[in-house]
Design a protein around this motif. Structure first.
Motif, mmCIF file in Angstrom:
data_model
loop_
_atom_site.group_PDB
_atom_site.id
_atom_site.type_symbol
_atom_site.label_atom_id
_atom_site.label_comp_id
_atom_site.label_asym_id
_atom_site.label_seq_id
_atom_site.Cartn_x
_atom_site.Cartn_y
_atom_site.Cartn_z
ATOM 1 N N PHE B 125 0.855 -1.190 0.000
ATOM 2 C CA PHE B 125 0.000 0.000 0.000
ATOM 3 C C PHE B 125 0.886 1.233 0.000
ATOM 4 N N PHE B 126 0.296 2.340 -0.344
ATOM 5 C CA PHE B 126 1.010 3.609 -0.306
ATOM 6 C C PHE B 126 0.562 4.391 0.914
ATOM 7 N N GLN B 127 1.460 5.171 1.462
ATOM 8 C CA GLN B 127 1.128 5.917 2.675
ATOM 9 C C GLN B 127 1.752 7.303 2.605
ATOM 10 N N TRP B 128 0.918 8.283 2.984
ATOM 11 C CA TRP B 128 1.394 9.653 3.153
ATOM 12 C C TRP B 128 1.831 9.802 4.598
ATOM 13 N N ASN B 129 3.054 10.252 4.809
ATOM 14 C CA ASN B 129 3.560 10.517 6.143
ATOM 15 C C ASN B 129 3.994 11.966 6.223
ATOM 16 N N ILE B 130 3.720 12.598 7.348
ATOM 17 C CA ILE B 130 4.130 13.989 7.509
ATOM 18 C C ILE B 130 4.431 14.257 8.971
ATOM 19 N N ASP B 131 5.556 14.925 9.230
ATOM 20 C CA ASP B 131 6.038 15.110 10.594
ATOM 21 C C ASP B 131 6.669 16.480 10.786
ATOM 22 N N LEU B 132 6.531 16.979 12.004
ATOM 23 C CA LEU B 132 7.172 18.224 12.439
ATOM 24 C C LEU B 132 8.020 17.878 13.656
ATOM 25 N N LEU B 133 9.325 18.114 13.573
ATOM 26 C CA LEU B 133 10.221 17.738 14.663
ATOM 27 C C LEU B 133 10.953 18.924 15.245
ATOM 28 N N GLY B 134 11.201 18.870 16.539
ATOM 29 C CA GLY B 134 11.988 19.903 17.177
ATOM 30 C C GLY B 134 11.162 20.936 17.930
ATOM 31 N N VAL B 135 9.873 20.764 17.976
ATOM 32 C CA VAL B 135 9.016 21.651 18.766
ATOM 33 C C VAL B 135 8.054 20.773 19.550
ATOM 34 N N SER B 136 7.955 21.017 20.830
ATOM 35 C CA SER B 136 7.040 20.230 21.639
ATOM 36 C C SER B 136 5.966 21.150 22.194
ATOM 37 N N SER B 137 4.856 21.263 21.477
ATOM 38 C CA SER B 137 3.790 22.123 21.976
ATOM 39 C C SER B 137 2.478 21.729 21.325
ATOM 40 N N PRO B 138 1.369 22.002 21.972
ATOM 41 C CA PRO B 138 0.068 21.723 21.358
ATOM 42 C C PRO B 138 -0.148 22.578 20.112
ATOM 43 N N GLU B 139 0.529 23.737 20.031
ATOM 44 C CA GLU B 139 0.413 24.571 18.839
ATOM 45 C C GLU B 139 1.026 23.861 17.628
ATOM 46 N N ALA B 140 2.127 23.154 17.845
ATOM 47 C CA ALA B 140 2.731 22.377 16.763
ATOM 48 C C ALA B 140 1.801 21.225 16.381
ATOM 49 N N ASP B 141 1.211 20.578 17.390
ATOM 50 C CA ASP B 141 0.242 19.513 17.112
ATOM 51 C C ASP B 141 -0.889 20.045 16.230
ATOM 52 N N ALA B 142 -1.336 21.259 16.537
ATOM 53 C CA ALA B 142 -2.454 21.843 15.784
ATOM 54 C C ALA B 142 -2.090 22.027 14.312
ATOM 55 N N GLU B 143 -0.816 22.341 14.032
ATOM 56 C CA GLU B 143 -0.418 22.519 12.637
ATOM 57 C C GLU B 143 -0.626 21.228 11.851
ATOM 58 N N LEU B 144 -0.237 20.103 12.475
ATOM 59 C CA LEU B 144 -0.417 18.820 11.774
ATOM 60 C C LEU B 144 -1.890 18.522 11.548
ATOM 61 N N ILE B 145 -2.699 18.805 12.548
ATOM 62 C CA ILE B 145 -4.142 18.571 12.397
ATOM 63 C C ILE B 145 -4.711 19.502 11.325
ATOM 64 N N ALA B 146 -4.185 20.723 11.256
ATOM 65 C CA ALA B 146 -4.646 21.664 10.221
ATOM 66 C C ALA B 146 -4.267 21.163 8.825
ATOM 67 N N ILE B 147 -3.101 20.539 8.707
ATOM 68 C CA ILE B 147 -2.694 19.980 7.399
ATOM 69 C C ILE B 147 -3.650 18.846 7.016
ATOM 70 N N ALA B 148 -3.966 17.987 8.001
ATOM 71 C CA ALA B 148 -4.912 16.902 7.728
ATOM 72 C C ALA B 148 -6.254 17.473 7.269
#
Lengths: 428, 428
Positions: B125-148
């Motif tokens: 199967f094919f899979q899209w993976n996306i990650d943000l590293l080097g910041v530990s905050s709920p604001e960074a988490d929100a960016e990933l959810i916003a991309i989704a």
């Protein structure tokens, strides 16, 4: 910098950090552009195939010595595909009655061969494959050669740097017949010709004589291999060159009786593109006409022509010649900075507004000292930075800084997207 | 149609005929567009990795039961990658001192799991993976959810069709603590929660009691799992939802205390997007924050957040809802026909001229009856056909036919590219 990581990559595999990925994508894009200019459809085969698929027609060495073969959890032997053409034959044979011919397909994907890792070789590699099926003519062969030339030209290689050398297996078979080389020995003699550039003239003579050629055969063979006008005796090659002229790519193509192509399945036109800039010719891509491949996997007879290009050698050549576009780390040209904790969400809203306006926007993810954020912008190749400090927030404005010119202006929030777009256009 | 092909594909592998390939490319393009809108760089890992890489942190099931593991020709055990995050950790750890943080990477490629082939599951199967590293905050988490959310919106799914459900492992750990569930039992209880939607209420009660929960624990757990206001007690979730509002995607996101995410490595925010249109919720993508992954492969501690989306389920959902763009077989909208053998090269020259003018052009590869060539044009979704017959050849003109309107005009050869471009623009 030495790494303290204890887990290593598997030998011969490929790691695509963003810069290497940009190169892979550049080749994929240029290959795809050449293929689409000629109306080819993109497709892909499974990465795992049965070993039976390769038994019929691939070179024996390829499957027995170089393919990754293993048993899956149910005990069935499977192979990581070492090449694409057998999968192409299988998939077309399975839907032969439904597909529209002439059929033109291209693909760009991973392959695996268990070779000794070295410069220009890796165990994982990407390969561009392109094929035209359902037409058996030198004019069809010419289309594939024209696509190869279109690609070569599109990456900035001139005919002096890279040339496609063409031969014809039927022409060579006739020449071999005239030399008294029997059909069973054709492949062995082709192999000898393939090895010639890697040996000294004397060593090659001795090697061919020890492997069954008589001295008169060797003398006559060398005459054939030195006759660059031989193509005029072959109707297919005459038609091929006429078509290459109509297709506007003749300058990239030359006849060469030394081009053999080791694979068993080629039956007519064969060709290979070489980089000519170094002391050693490096093969960029190669292909030819195959007439029997579908029948071998259970389909009805169908003629095809195609070629394949690995990503490693062409990547090295383009890098050596400085022909690759400069790598820009960030796909987004804009960085929205975060002034402090109070203005954090204000900046995030701005980033959202700019993205909604169609801009690609990197958002600094947390309040940090502005110089740190600007340093990050430099490293990422950012061209425009926005700042919302307390003054801007109070007045509903945003400061927009052009990093190339060093100039900045403070504009109304509703004008930010337009201001940035103008900077990006002017610099493009 | 029954095929007489005797060689079959390996069970659970994927065959991408051009129409399936167009779907894969559509998902790749939309995923990439969402990633690039937020400034993420594309990368890729090897497809073969050592088994050691997965030993540390993947779910045990994933490596021991589901991964394709085999010995290569030198006897070393290798794995066809079943997921990407361990490779991400390895590659970042290896260059931790050189990379610019915060680091934002995305990838779209093949993975292998030895699962029972079924609708929505395949072994390749094919899979899209996306990650943000080097910041530990709920604001960074929100960016990933916003991309989704940006991706989900971009493929035409409304919040009513698809929603991202969010939870927080630290919040749940605190809740579990309050229930007297020990840290060692957290994963087991998370697993129970994951299984709940697949069981009847009674059966689930019995199952949890048989597996170690007391009746009071079960009652309290059900209260927790039914409390959709629980997020207000967790500072990280409060900040997360504030940021999602600033990023303009709040309508796509809901808190759900039932979201657990089985993988061991999540430590904070976890999220999962579901298709809500059917009787059964289907998971589209999922991810969360991981704080310990790099240290596990030998790197310095580094926090990250990311998600993954397989291509199979989202493809089925978009197909069911009719949200996929219509498939156009030929990437070239123009067919240059060949009138007869005498005018063959004339047509090929025209094809070359049109390509040089930037048009994508399919060339009928041989002289055939014109109706056959027009029928082929129809099947390939061609929009403009050119004809050079004896009259056109004599006058230096070309007949250009608009297949949508059925109209045609005969124009000077130098005007053909312009005439075609006008037709293509007007219909676009």
């Amino acid at each position: 910098m030495a790494s303290k990581s204890t887990i290593q990559a598997v030998k011969g595999t490929r790691e695509f950090y963003p810069e290497e990925m940009a190169l892979r994508n550049y080749l994929y894009e240029k290959a795809g552009a050449a293929a689409k200019a000629f109306g080819y459809q993109e497709w892909d085969a499974p990465f795992l195939e049965t070993i039976d698929l390769y038994a019929a027609k691939s070179g024996e060495e390829l499957v027995k010595e170089q393919a990754f073969v293993f048993n899956d959890r149910s005990g069935d032997p499977v192979t990581l595909r070492p090449e694409l053409t057998p999968s192409l034959a299988r998939m077309i044979a399975a839907r032969q009655g439904q597909l529209a011919f002439p059929l033109r397909w291209w693909s760009f994907g991973p392959f695996w061969r268990y070779e000794r890792p070295q410069k220009g070789r890796s165990r994982e590699f990407f390969q561009w494959n392109i094929d035209l099926l359902g037409v058996s003519s030198p004019e069809a062969d010419a289309e594939l050669i024209a696509i190869a030339a279109t690609f070569i030209k599109s990456v900035g290689l001139t005919p002096e740097m890279a040339t496609i050398f063409v031969n014809n297996r039927r022409l060579m078979d006739a020449q071999f017949d005239a030399l008294g080389i029997t059909p069973e020995n054709r492949l062995a003699v082709s192999g000898m010709v393939d090895r010639r550039p890697k040996m000294s003239p004397d060593a090659w003579d001795t090697y061919t004589l020890e492997n069954g050629l008589t001295q008169p055969q060797l003398d006559a063979l060398k005459k054939v291999l030195g006759n660059y006008d031989l193509w005029q005796e072959n109707d297919e090659l005459v038609r091929l060159f006429t078509t290459l002229e109509a297709l506007g790519v003749k300058e990239y193509v030359k006849f060469d009786p030394n081009i053999m192509r080791g694979l068993l399945y080629y039956t007519g036109t064969v060709f290979e593109a070489f980089d000519l800039s170094g002391s050693v010719r490096r093969a960029i891509l190669g292909g030819g006409r195959y007439d029997n491949l579908l029948a071998d996997v259970g389909g009805d007879p169908l003629s095809g022509v195609g070629f394949a290009m690995g990503d490693v050698v062409i990547g090295i050549i383009l890098q050596e010649k400085g022909l690759l576009p400069a790598f820009v780390p960030s796909p987004a040209p804009v960085l929205v900075t975060v002034f402090d904790e109070n203005l954090w969400m204000n900046s995030f809203s701005l980033a959202n507004e700019l993205r909604a306006a169609g801009l690609k926007v990197l958002s600094y993810p947390e309040p940090a000292k502005l110089p740190k954020q600007f340093k990050f912008a430099d490293r990422m190749g950012i061209r425009v930075v926005t700042v919302i400090g307390p003054d801007e927030a109070a007045s509903g404005q945003v400061t927009v800084k052009n990093l190339a010119s060093g100039t900045q202006e403070t504009v109304e929030r509703t004008q930010v997207a337009k201001t940035i777009a103008k900077i990006l256009e002017s610099a493009a």
